[in-house]
Write an enzyme that holds these catalytic residues in place. Structure first.
Site, PDB file in Angstrom:
ATOM      1  N   GLY A  42       5.513  -1.164  -4.222  1.00 58.73           N
ATOM      2  CA  GLY A  42       6.775  -0.407  -3.667  1.00 58.73           C
ATOM      3  C   GLY A  42       7.451   0.433  -4.851  1.00 58.73           C
ATOM      4  O   GLY A  42       7.856   1.517  -4.386  1.00 58.73           O
ATOM      5  N   CYS A  43       7.703  -0.313  -5.950  1.00 61.23           N
ATOM      6  CA  CYS A  43       8.430   0.516  -7.029  1.00 61.23           C
ATOM      7  C   CYS A  43       7.711   1.778  -7.483  1.00 61.23           C
ATOM      8  O   CYS A  43       8.160   2.563  -7.657  1.00 61.23           O
ATOM      9  CB  CYS A  43       8.851  -0.634  -8.070  1.00 61.23           C
ATOM     10  SG  CYS A  43       9.856  -1.847  -7.451  1.00 61.23           S
ATOM     11  N   THR A  44       6.308   1.508  -7.531  1.00 63.86           N
ATOM     12  CA  THR A  44       5.304   2.576  -7.995  1.00 63.86           C
ATOM     13  C   THR A  44       5.658   3.926  -6.746  1.00 63.86           C
ATOM     14  O   THR A  44       5.755   4.970  -7.247  1.00 63.86           O
ATOM     15  CB  THR A  44       4.168   2.205  -8.215  1.00 63.86           C
ATOM     16  OG1 THR A  44       4.055   1.313  -9.288  1.00 63.86           O
ATOM     17  CG2 THR A  44       3.298   3.352  -8.739  1.00 63.86           C
TER      18      THR A  44
END
Length: 150
Positions: A42-44
């Site tokens: 998700g962060c990527t």
């Protein structure tokens, strides 16, 4: 922090060890996005969305700063791996997370722990928060922001 609040002057230390201050961005609008961890799906996706939309965000007058509790070394690798065009603050002691109110109790798989709640803050030229996005669309966060600030 909420809409109408002024952001703190000292934001933290970036991936190069430089102190990041709100006054560094005087006269510019800011996107400050908090995310849990470098190199997670998700962060990527969120970082890559912001990188892909970076020129449009800049054209709308915005600079972007990402914040997580990862180390500066982790941020350098994350920036290099995904060619991110913006600074990442290494908030290893969660001072900035706490100041913005995004360091909260979370639950996963029956376990309770403290962690960063993914949140994006839109800040005007005077350092005042104009929008808070708590339901971040990680895959399309740049467009989500641009639609909000139209």
């Amino acid at each position: 922090m909420k809409t109408g609040d002024k952001i703190p002057e000292v934001l933290g230390t970036d991936q190069q060890g430089n102190i990041v201050k709100a006054s560094d961005y005087a006269g510019s609008k800011l996107i400050i996005y908090f995310y849990p961890k470098d190199n997670t799906p998700g962060c990527t996706a969120e970082a890559c969305s912001l990188a892909q939309g970076y020129q449009q965000l800049q054209a709308a007058g915005y600079q972007v700063i990402g914040v997580s509790k990862d180390s500066a070394a982790s941020h350098v690798k994350f920036i290099d791996k995904y060619d991110l065009p913006f600074r990442l603050i290494a908030d290893t002691d969660t001072t900035l997370n706490q100041a913005f109110g995004v360091w909260r109790e979370k639950k996963m798989a029956g376990r309770t722990y403290m962690g960063t709640v993914r949140t994006t803050f839109v800040v005007d030229e005077q350092g005042v928060i104009t929008h808070v996005i708590e339901k971040v669309n990680t895959r399309d966060s740049a467009n989500q922001i641009l639609e909000l600030v139209k």
